[in-house]
Design a protein around this motif. Structure first.
Motif, PDB file in Angstrom:
ATOM      1  N   VAL A  14       0.776  -1.271  -0.123  1.00  0.00           N
ATOM      2  CA  VAL A  14      -0.097   0.409  -0.172  1.00  0.00           C
ATOM      3  C   VAL A  14       1.449   1.154  -0.143  1.00  0.00           C
ATOM      4  N   GLY A  15       0.613   2.443  -0.353  1.00  0.00           N
ATOM      5  CA  GLY A  15       1.083   3.654  -0.596  1.00  0.00           C
ATOM      6  C   GLY A  15       0.415   4.658   0.140  1.00  0.00           C
ATOM      7  N   VAL A  16       0.988   5.962   0.900  1.00  0.00           N
ATOM      8  CA  VAL A  16      -0.535   6.756   1.269  1.00  0.00           C
ATOM      9  C   VAL A  16       0.334   8.184   0.902  1.00  0.00           C
ATOM     10  N   VAL A  17      -0.746   9.233  -0.112  1.00  0.00           N
ATOM     11  CA  VAL A  17      -0.748  10.302   0.144  1.00  0.00           C
ATOM     12  C   VAL A  17      -1.434  11.005   0.972  1.00  0.00           C
ATOM     13  N   LEU A  18      -0.576  12.138   1.919  1.00  0.00           N
ATOM     14  CA  LEU A  18      -1.061  12.327   3.181  1.00  0.00           C
ATOM     15  C   LEU A  18      -1.231  13.728   2.639  1.00  0.00           C
ATOM     16  N   PHE A  19      -2.075  14.342   2.378  1.00  0.00           N
ATOM     17  CA  PHE A  19      -2.954  15.889   1.957  1.00  0.00           C
ATOM     18  C   PHE A  19      -2.299  16.834   3.339  1.00  0.00           C
ATOM     19  N   HIS A  20      -2.393  17.521   3.219  1.00  0.00           N
ATOM     20  CA  HIS A  20      -2.218  18.825   4.006  1.00  0.00           C
ATOM     21  C   HIS A  20      -3.714  19.429   3.863  1.00  0.00           C
ATOM     22  N   PRO A  21      -4.337  20.411   4.761  1.00  0.00           N
ATOM     23  CA  PRO A  21      -6.220  21.135   4.038  1.00  0.00           C
ATOM     24  C   PRO A  21      -5.227  21.931   3.609  1.00  0.00           C
ATOM     25  N   ASP A  22      -4.375  22.714   3.221  1.00  0.00           N
ATOM     26  CA  ASP A  22      -4.247  23.276   1.808  1.00  0.00           C
ATOM     27  C   ASP A  22      -4.160  22.668   0.454  1.00  0.00           C
ATOM     28  N   GLY A  23      -3.956  21.188   0.073  1.00  0.00           N
ATOM     29  CA  GLY A  23      -4.162  20.475  -0.859  1.00  0.00           C
ATOM     30  C   GLY A  23      -2.090  20.321  -1.222  1.00  0.00           C
ATOM     31  N   GLN A  40       9.414  10.661  -1.154  1.00  0.00           N
ATOM     32  CA  GLN A  40       8.525   9.673  -2.368  1.00  0.00           C
ATOM     33  C   GLN A  40       7.388   9.561  -0.980  1.00  0.00           C
ATOM     34  N   PHE A  41       6.696   8.909  -0.566  1.00  0.00           N
ATOM     35  CA  PHE A  41       4.921   8.623   0.027  1.00  0.00           C
ATOM     36  C   PHE A  41       5.674   7.621   1.053  1.00  0.00           C
ATOM     37  N   PRO A  42       4.673   7.467   1.832  1.00  0.00           N
ATOM     38  CA  PRO A  42       4.946   6.458   2.711  1.00  0.00           C
ATOM     39  C   PRO A  42       3.975   5.359   2.764  1.00  0.00           C
ATOM     40  N   GLN A  43       4.970   3.704   2.363  1.00  0.00           N
ATOM     41  CA  GLN A  43       4.197   2.567   1.912  1.00  0.00           C
ATOM     42  C   GLN A  43       5.161   1.639   2.592  1.00  0.00           C
ATOM     43  N   GLY A  44       4.290   0.105   2.146  1.00  0.00           N
ATOM     44  CA  GLY A  44       4.810  -0.568   3.538  1.00  0.00           C
ATOM     45  C   GLY A  44       3.866  -1.911   2.465  1.00  0.00           C
ATOM     46  N   ARG A 128       8.827  16.986   4.473  1.00  0.00           N
ATOM     47  CA  ARG A 128       8.417  18.696   3.911  1.00  0.00           C
ATOM     48  C   ARG A 128       6.837  18.349   3.311  1.00  0.00           C
ATOM     49  N   TRP A 129       5.811  19.942   3.082  1.00  0.00           N
ATOM     50  CA  TRP A 129       5.367  19.564   2.440  1.00  0.00           C
ATOM     51  C   TRP A 129       5.628  19.863   1.051  1.00  0.00           C
ATOM     52  N   ASP A 130       5.243  19.910   0.264  1.00  0.00           N
ATOM     53  CA  ASP A 130       5.319  19.939  -1.680  1.00  0.00           C
ATOM     54  C   ASP A 130       4.302  19.389  -1.997  1.00  0.00           C
ATOM     55  N   TYR A 131       4.079  19.464  -3.436  1.00  0.00           N
ATOM     56  CA  TYR A 131       2.825  19.853  -3.881  1.00  0.00           C
ATOM     57  C   TYR A 131       2.756  18.668  -4.474  1.00  0.00           C
TER      58      TYR A 131
END
Length: 165
Positions: A14-23, A40-44, A128-131
């Motif tokens: 599985v992979g996870v994209v965690l979105f900040h409330p600002d997108g 990268q995004f969290p995955q496992g 970090r937060w990024d796009y």
């Protein structure tokens, strides 16, 4: 053949994209990995008998410390990639690659919740937060096509990158 039987030579993941409330999205810098393709995004992996969303929440918590997250969506079916030849056989553990279902979550907590050492040896040494649109260019090349699919799937949740309009 059921969707669970797709890619039988690929490890369920599985992979996870965690979105900040600002997108924007959460990206972690892989510990011990040289730049430039070390974000990268969290995955496992998925444990035997574990539901995919449960696995995604577990991986998110193990790799980031986060539990304050609301489900936004998930990808349909598996997104697969093959391991490149340079990955040692002991790291492959008999698999040709990985097949992943990706989950989008909105982060609902405070940033103090992030703890990269929440479960022993950290996967990441910085974050970090990024796009979302930036993510495919930051990942190792053999995962890039998978990240491009994830970015398209979750674009409705994402803030546009500067200059994207």
């Amino acid at each position: 053949m059921s969707p669970a039987d797709d890619y039988p030579d690929h490890r369920p993941n599985v992979g996870v994209v965690l979105f900040h409330p600002d997108g924007r999205v959460w990206l972690g810098r892989r510990a011990g990995t040289d730049p430039p393709h070390n974000w990268q995004f969290p995955q496992g992996g998925v444990d035997p008998g574990e539901a995919l969303e449960d696995a995604a929440r577990r991986e998110l918590h193990e790799e980031t410390g986060v539990t304050s997250a609301t489900l936004l969506g998930r990808t349909d079916g598996w997104i697969a990639y093959d391991f490149p030849a340079l990955i040692a056989a002991e790291l492959r553990r008999g698999w040709k690659g990985q097949k992943q279902v990706w989950f989008a979550f909105r982060f609902d907590g405070e940033e103090a919740e992030f703890d990269l050492a929440a479960h022993g040896e950290p996967e990441f040494d910085a974050w970090r937060w990024d796009y979302l649109a930036a993510a495919p260019g930051l990942i190792v090349p053999f995962k890039r096509a998978a990240y491009e699919q994830v970015a398209r799937a979750f674009a409705p949740f994402a803030a546009p990158a500067p200059g994207q309009g």
